[in-house]
Structure formats: structure tokens, C-alpha cells
Scaffold this motif. Structure first.
Motif, mmCIF file in Angstrom:
data_model
loop_
_atom_site.group_PDB
_atom_site.id
_atom_site.type_symbol
_atom_site.label_atom_id
_atom_site.label_comp_id
_atom_site.label_asym_id
_atom_site.label_seq_id
_atom_site.Cartn_x
_atom_site.Cartn_y
_atom_site.Cartn_z
ATOM 1 N N GLY A 100 18.883 12.233 12.576
ATOM 2 C CA GLY A 100 19.968 12.936 11.894
ATOM 3 C C GLY A 100 21.318 12.278 12.109
ATOM 4 O O GLY A 100 22.121 12.175 11.176
ATOM 5 N N GLY A 101 21.580 11.812 13.318
ATOM 6 C CA GLY A 101 22.850 11.142 13.600
ATOM 7 C C GLY A 101 22.990 9.842 12.833
ATOM 8 O O GLY A 101 24.075 9.526 12.320
ATOM 9 N N PHE A 102 21.896 9.086 12.740
ATOM 10 C CA PHE A 102 21.925 7.835 11.984
ATOM 11 C C PHE A 102 22.207 8.094 10.507
ATOM 12 O O PHE A 102 23.041 7.419 9.887
ATOM 13 C CB PHE A 102 20.589 7.103 12.141
ATOM 14 N N LEU A 103 21.541 9.098 9.932
ATOM 15 C CA LEU A 103 21.741 9.413 8.514
ATOM 16 C C LEU A 103 23.161 9.926 8.256
ATOM 17 O O LEU A 103 23.774 9.592 7.234
ATOM 18 C CB LEU A 103 20.718 10.451 8.059
ATOM 19 N N ALA A 104 23.695 10.725 9.191
ATOM 20 C CA ALA A 104 25.053 11.254 9.014
ATOM 21 C C ALA A 104 26.086 10.138 9.036
ATOM 22 O O ALA A 104 27.005 10.107 8.205
ATOM 23 C CB ALA A 104 25.355 12.275 10.114
ATOM 24 N N ASP A 105 25.961 9.208 9.983
ATOM 25 C CA ASP A 105 26.934 8.116 10.105
ATOM 26 C C ASP A 105 26.795 7.093 8.987
ATOM 27 O O ASP A 105 27.791 6.508 8.540
ATOM 28 C CB ASP A 105 26.747 7.401 11.447
ATOM 29 N N SER A 106 25.577 6.874 8.521
ATOM 30 C CA SER A 106 25.311 5.760 7.618
ATOM 31 C C SER A 106 25.365 6.132 6.133
ATOM 32 O O SER A 106 25.860 5.348 5.328
ATOM 33 C CB SER A 106 23.935 5.145 7.930
ATOM 34 N N TYR A 107 24.869 7.313 5.791
ATOM 35 C CA TYR A 107 24.661 7.603 4.375
ATOM 36 C C TYR A 107 25.241 8.940 3.902
ATOM 37 O O TYR A 107 25.974 8.996 2.916
ATOM 38 C CB TYR A 107 23.159 7.558 4.050
ATOM 39 N N PHE A 108 24.930 10.043 4.582
ATOM 40 C CA PHE A 108 25.307 11.348 4.062
ATOM 41 C C PHE A 108 26.741 11.743 4.383
ATOM 42 O O PHE A 108 27.397 12.406 3.579
ATOM 43 C CB PHE A 108 24.364 12.437 4.611
ATOM 44 N N GLY A 109 27.238 11.368 5.552
ATOM 45 C CA GLY A 109 28.493 11.918 6.046
ATOM 46 C C GLY A 109 28.186 13.137 6.904
ATOM 47 O O GLY A 109 27.140 13.769 6.779
ATOM 48 N N ARG A 110 29.111 13.509 7.799
ATOM 49 C CA ARG A 110 28.812 14.551 8.778
ATOM 50 C C ARG A 110 28.792 15.952 8.176
ATOM 51 O O ARG A 110 27.911 16.755 8.481
ATOM 52 C CB ARG A 110 29.818 14.450 9.931
ATOM 53 N N PHE A 111 29.771 16.272 7.329
ATOM 54 C CA PHE A 111 29.807 17.608 6.729
ATOM 55 C C PHE A 111 28.573 17.872 5.863
ATOM 56 O O PHE A 111 27.909 18.906 6.040
ATOM 57 C CB PHE A 111 31.091 17.783 5.919
ATOM 58 N N PRO A 112 28.207 16.977 4.931
ATOM 59 C CA PRO A 112 26.984 17.217 4.144
ATOM 60 C C PRO A 112 25.730 17.296 5.016
ATOM 61 O O PRO A 112 24.827 18.087 4.741
ATOM 62 C CB PRO A 112 26.926 16.014 3.201
ATOM 63 N N MET A 113 25.686 16.483 6.083
ATOM 64 C CA MET A 113 24.515 16.506 6.958
ATOM 65 C C MET A 113 24.366 17.857 7.644
ATOM 66 O O MET A 113 23.257 18.384 7.770
ATOM 67 C CB MET A 113 24.639 15.397 8.009
ATOM 68 N N VAL A 114 25.496 18.430 8.071
ATOM 69 C CA VAL A 114 25.445 19.751 8.710
ATOM 70 C C VAL A 114 24.921 20.794 7.729
ATOM 71 O O VAL A 114 24.083 21.635 8.084
ATOM 72 C CB VAL A 114 26.842 20.162 9.234
ATOM 73 N N LEU A 115 25.403 20.756 6.488
ATOM 74 C CA LEU A 115 24.945 21.729 5.483
ATOM 75 C C LEU A 115 23.451 21.597 5.206
ATOM 76 O O LEU A 115 22.717 22.590 5.181
ATOM 77 C CB LEU A 115 25.727 21.545 4.180
#
Length: 595
Positions: A100-115
Motif C-alpha cells: 500500500g505504501g509503494f502504491l500511494a507514493d508511486s501511483y495513487f497518491g496518499r489521499f486517494p489511497m486512504v479512500l
């Protein structure tokens, strides 16, 4: 006065006013603009983030701390199998954040990843609720349930691991997203950020307290279904609250995989392995400040000097710096970012023994409590899991005393804005881990002595469950130093583009520790139970020797403490260039002292 000097002073004043009004740290507001400092970020944004973290921790600890009870009493697993099932689930739940951390930093962004992760989490809670309410999915038709349905077991574990997936995206992205609300380059906000992780964990402990008291009480004395309904409703409400704060947040755009630049540094260093090191590090290649659009430049450090070869500018090949491939020439900042990641690995490994102590608090500590006298009044019996609240209380005490009393005193003594360094804080907590396991061993020895003197129905003893309070308080105080310190460490000491992944590294320490705990249980059971001997970890506590097991973990942590001190003394902190008169300076400025 020199007219040019007056103009320069006016220009610097205007520039300072602009930096006070706007946030120039690569973040944007909800409309994609440079954020206004007065209306975005800091505590006004963090409160919305704390709300959804409270909800997630309420759910996690409401499930995790009583999970071993559910597995032994409802699904009827034996003690060793149940303990390993809890450790496996906890391990997966705390290792998933690496993805999840890799996807948040690399592609989705942190706010969308949390949602996204919160919705998956909500689906898991919904499925857990269905497994208790829908007749065909219930454990069985009678209470107590002696022969649970296989279908219920499948749905139950499916829901649990769906929650693991949700946690994998939720935890690293949310915690780093909260820390992003503070500007490292603004003195006032930087000072507030020094308290962020302390109060983040304070909110976390509040969720934990309600989880191990209110939710566990409902599970034990009302029904598991009612507890699951409460958790599902609270999570749904907190998602709405989190979205309500959208206009107050500062956002960071994902910048692609952070692993590619690191691989480029390694390839370039290997390709130029035969080149001599330059006599002056200033000759190494760094992108000019005018070319820097995102992130901060890092200063050169002398450790892992082989990697510096990736930043050597080659002569005689007819290439200019602009024409050279990133696989052949890397900047000093990119080299230092790879060094940062390599530097955190030894600290990660040295933190696992501490995680072993944390793993016992949600498994064997709970089973100890379930076999002891938990009566508060004639008509009220304390749920065995609720004793875990003293760990949260210990953590709250440690955080509050540290942030409000110790840090101000230590700042005056050491001159460090943090009071003490991050690694020193972590080390103090490791001392408490040894004390907690030694205390647990002594209490368990006393409990076994009581078992020999008396036999009560259900395998319980008259010894009060409050004998467990010291070991919970001590491990909670240790958490207030080590776990909070690890969060700060893995957020600060990784590259700026990897901060969600940094929080995932912290969480993976706990995950790896749960897997190691399961392995240790298997090995100890095999070695101590062979040849017809009584295993240290038998089918029930009264025929086991958990006190020996606790002493083993205490010794492991004691030995590891010396290894950790060795690493900490030789550690080189992240070194960020600071602005001095509109230029970048590397004069002994360490991020450890300011961020």
C-alpha cells in the motif's frame, strides 16, 4: 546606504512574506494550486485525519485483541494453533502496508489511497458482520457453539484478510498524509510537527482503549454480531468525516516508482567501479537548484562511498551532463537517497526483537488473563482482553510525559529540537521491553505456583488478573518510546518521495515480528516437547511453562540491545541542504535535528 543593498533587502522581505503566505514544499491544495498557509494543513487538517485513524484502530484492536478468544472458544482451535493464527493474521496485516505504501507514493497518491483502502476495510467489516447475522453463515445454530460450520470459518477468515488488505493501504498512506500537513521548512510548523507523532499515537491509544474495553465488553457479554455492527457503522461515519476535511488538506502528487532511481544509481556505480574517487566531493554531480522542481537536495555523506561513483562526471567520452543517461550519471541527491534506504535496513532488523514483545501482548498475555480471577464485583467480570487497556494507558503516560515534560527540559540540556535523537528514543523503549518480559516471566511463575496449590472449575485460578498490570504498563511505556520513535524514524530517514513506504517499513517491523513469533513458538514447542518432555507451550497454560518462554524473549532483547547501540552510535542521519541567503548550504545541517 547602497541602493543595490536596499533593493536586495526589499526583495528578501517580499520573498519572506510570500513564503509566510504560501506553502512552497511541493504540496498542492484540493484544486491543484499552491496551498495558502493560513487555511490549509497543520492541526486544522490533522483533526479530520485523527478521526479516521481513531476509527481504524478501534476496529483493529476490537478484533485483534479478542481474536485468540474467538478462535479458541467459537472456532475451537487449540492454544498453539490459535496463537499462530493470530500471529499470521497480524503479520500479514502489518506487512501489507509495504504494498500500500509503494502504491500511494508511486501511483495513487496518499489521499486517494486512504479512500480506496478505507472502502476495502469497510467491506471486510461488513462481511464480518454478515458472518454473524446471516443464518447460513453463522458459526452454528446453538449457543455455545460446539461444532462450528466450515463455511463460517472460511467467510470469517476471508473477512479478516480483507481487513488486512484495507489496513495495507490505510495505515502507511494516512499517517504520512497527516505528517505532510506540516511544512519542514517553516519554523513554526516544524516545531508543531515534532509533536505530531506523539499526538497521533495519543489518538491511536484512545481508539485502542475503546476497542479493548467497550467493543470487547459487547463481544463477551452481548454478542459478536453487535460489536461488528458498531465497528462497521463507526468506520462508515469516519470515512464521511475524512472526506469533509478535503479542502483543508495539503496533497502531494505521486512521482512514479522510487525504486527506479535507486536502481539507476546502483547500475551507474557498478559501471564506474574502476574510476578513482574525486579528492573533493564538490566535484560530484548535482542538479543546480534552478533545475530542482520537487523535493529537497541532500548533502553528500562519506558512508557507503562506493555508491558515490555513480555521481562522478566522466571525462574524455564526449558527453555533456545533460546528454548522459540517468543509468550512467546520477546526482548526489539520488545517491544519498539510496544510502538512506540501505542505512535503515540494519535498524529495521534490530527492531524485530522488540516486536516479539508486542506480539505476546495480544496472544499469550491475553490467555494468561483468561485463566485468572477477573471479578470486579459480584455481578461483573472484566473481559480478559480489557486488561490490554493498561498497555494503552502506559503509552499515553509515556507520550504525555515525554512531549510535555521531558522534551522541553532536554531541549535546554542538549540543544536538540527533539530533546534527544530519534535512535536514542527508540533505544530507551527497548530497555523497557526487556523489563516487561522479565516481569511477565515472574508473574507467570507465580501463577503456575498457584495452579499447583489449587484446582478451580474451568482451569482458572484465584490469582487476580491485575497481577498482569505491571507487564502491560511497562510494555506500553516502551511502546511510547520505541514505536513512536520508529514511526518518526522511518518517516524522516527515507527519501521524501518514499514517506508512505517509510511508514510501511515501520509497520512491517511488527508484521515480521509476528511471523518470527509464530516460528519461535513452533521451534520452542518442538525442542522442549520432544522425548516425552512437557513442552513450554502446551495445549493449555496450566500445563505449560510460558515463564521460560518469556525469559527467552527477555534474553534475546537484552542481547539485541547491545547490537542496536552499536548500530545507533555509527548511524549517519539524513542531511538536507538548508537555505542560506538564497543559496543551498550543506554545513553540518542534519534533518534529524530539525524535522
Amino acid at each position: 546606504m547602497d541602493r543595490s543593498l536596499v533593493k536586495r533587502n526589499i526583495h528578501e522581505t517580499d520573498e519572506a512574506d510570500q513564503e509566510e503566505k504560501w506553502v512552497y514544499d511541493s504540496s498542492i491544495d484540493h484544486k491543484g494550486r499552491i496551498p495558502l498557509r493560513a487555511s490549509t494543513g497543520v492541526w486544522k487538517a490533522s483533526l479530520f485525519i485523527f478521526a479516521i485513524e481513531f476509527s481504524e484502530r478501534l476496529s483493529y484492536f476490537g478484533i485483534a485483541t479478542n481474536l485468540i478468544t474467538y478462535l479458541t472458544k467459537v472456532i475451537h482451535q487449540d492454544l498453539k494453533t490459535a496463537a499462530k493464527s493470530v500471529n499470521y493474521w497480524s503479520g500479514v496485516t502489518t506487512m501489507m502496508p509495504l504494498v500500500g505504501g509503494f502504491l500511494a507514493d508511486s501511483y495513487f497518491g496518499r489521499f486517494p489511497m486512504v479512500l480506496i483502502a478505507s472502502v476495502i476495510y469497510l467491506m471486510g467489516l461488513g462481511l464480518l458482520t454478515m458472518s454473524q447475522l446471516i443464518p447460513t453463515l453463522k458459526p452454528c445454530g446453538m449457543n455455545p457453539c460446539h461444532n462450528p460450520k466450515k463455511l463460517h470459518e472460511v467467510i470469517f477468515f476471508l473477512a479478516l484478510y480483507l481487513i488486512s488488505v484495507g489496513t495495507g493501504g490505510h495505515k502507511p498512506a494516512l499517517e504520512s498524509f497527516g505528517a505532510d500537513q506540516f511544512d519542514d521548512d517553516h519554523k513554526e510548523e516544524r516545531m508543531k510537527k515534532l509533536s505530531y507523532f506523539n499526538w497521533w499515537n495519543f489518538g491511536l491509544c484512545c481508539g485502542l482503549l475503546f476497542g479493548v474495553t467497550l467493543i470487547v465488553y459487547v463481544q463477551d457479554y452481548t454478542s459478536w454480531a453487535a460489536a461488528d455492527v458498531i465497528l462497521t457503522v463507526v468506520m462508515a461515519m469516519s470515512i464521511v468525516v475524512f472526506c469533509t476535511g478535503r479542502r483543508f488538506y495539503r496533497y502531494r502528487l505521486p512521482e512514479g516508482s522510487p525504486l527506479t532511481p535507486m536502481l539507476q544509481v546502483l547500475v551507474a556505480a557498478l559501471a564506474k567501479r574502476n574510476l578513482p574517487h574525486p579528492f573533493n566531493p564538490a566535484l560530484l554531480y548535482e542538479a543546480p537548484s534552478s533545475q530542482k522542481t520537487k523535493g529537497r537536495l541532500l548533502c553528500h555523506t562519506s558512508n557507503l562511498s562506493f555508491l558515490d561513483k555513480a555521481a562522478i562526471i566522466e571525462d574524455g567520452e564526449g558527453f555533456t551532463k545533460k546528454q548522459q543517461s540517468s543509468w550512467r550519471l546520477a546526482t548526489v541527491t539520488k545517491v544519498e537517497e539510496l544510502k538512506l534506504v540501505l542505512n535503515v535496513l540494519p535498524i529495521w532488523f534490530a527492531s524485530i526483537p522488540f516486536g516479539l514483545c508486542v506480539a505476546q501482548a495480544t496472544t499469550f498475555f491475553i490467555k494468561q488473563g483468561s485463566s485468572m480471577n477477573r471479578k470486579i464485583t459480584q455481578n461483573f467480570e472484566l473481559p480478559s482482553t480489557s486488561i490490554y487497556s493498561f498497555a494503552a494507558l502506559g503509552m499515553i503516560i509515556a507520550i504525555s510525559v515525554y512531549d510535555k515534560i521531558l522534551v522541553p527540559i532536554l531541549r535546554k540540556t542538549t540543544g536538540n529540537e527533539r530533546g534527544i535523537s530519534i535512535l536514542q528514543r527508540i533505544g530507551i523503549g527497548m530497555v523497557f521491553s526487556v523489563l516487561s518480559m522479565a516481569t511477565a516471566a515472574l508473574v507467570e511463575r507465580e501463577r503456575l505456583a498457584v495452579v499447583k496449590r489449587e484446582t478451580l472449575p474451568g482451569g482458572k485460578v484465584s490469582m487476580s488478573v491485575f497481577w498482569l498490570v505491571p507487564q502491560y504498563l511497562i510494555i506500553g511505556i516502551g511502546d511510547g518510546f520505541t514505536l513512536v520513535g520508529l514511526q518518526e524514524y522511518f518517516y524522516d530517514q527515507v527519501p521524501d518521495t518514499m514517506r508512505s513506504l517509510g511508514i510501511a517499513f515501520y509497520l512491517s517491523v511488527i508484521g515480521a515480528s509476528n511471523f518470527v513469533s509464530s516460528l519461535l513458538i513452533t521451534v520452542v514447542d518442538h525442542l522442549t516437547g520432544s522425548g516425552g518432555r512437557t513442552s513450554w507451550i502446551g495445549k493449555d497454560l496450566n500445563h505449560s511453562h510460558l515463564d521460560y518462554f518469556y525469559w527467552l524473549i527477555a534474553v534475546m532483547n537484552g542481547v539485541n540491545l547491545f547490537f542496536y547501540i552499536f548500530l545507533a552510535k555509527r548511524y549517519s542521519y539524513k542531511n538536507v541542504q538548508k537555505k542560506v541567503a538564497a543559496t543551498d548550504s550543506c554545513e553540518k545541517e542534519s534533518i534529524e535535528t530539525i524535522a
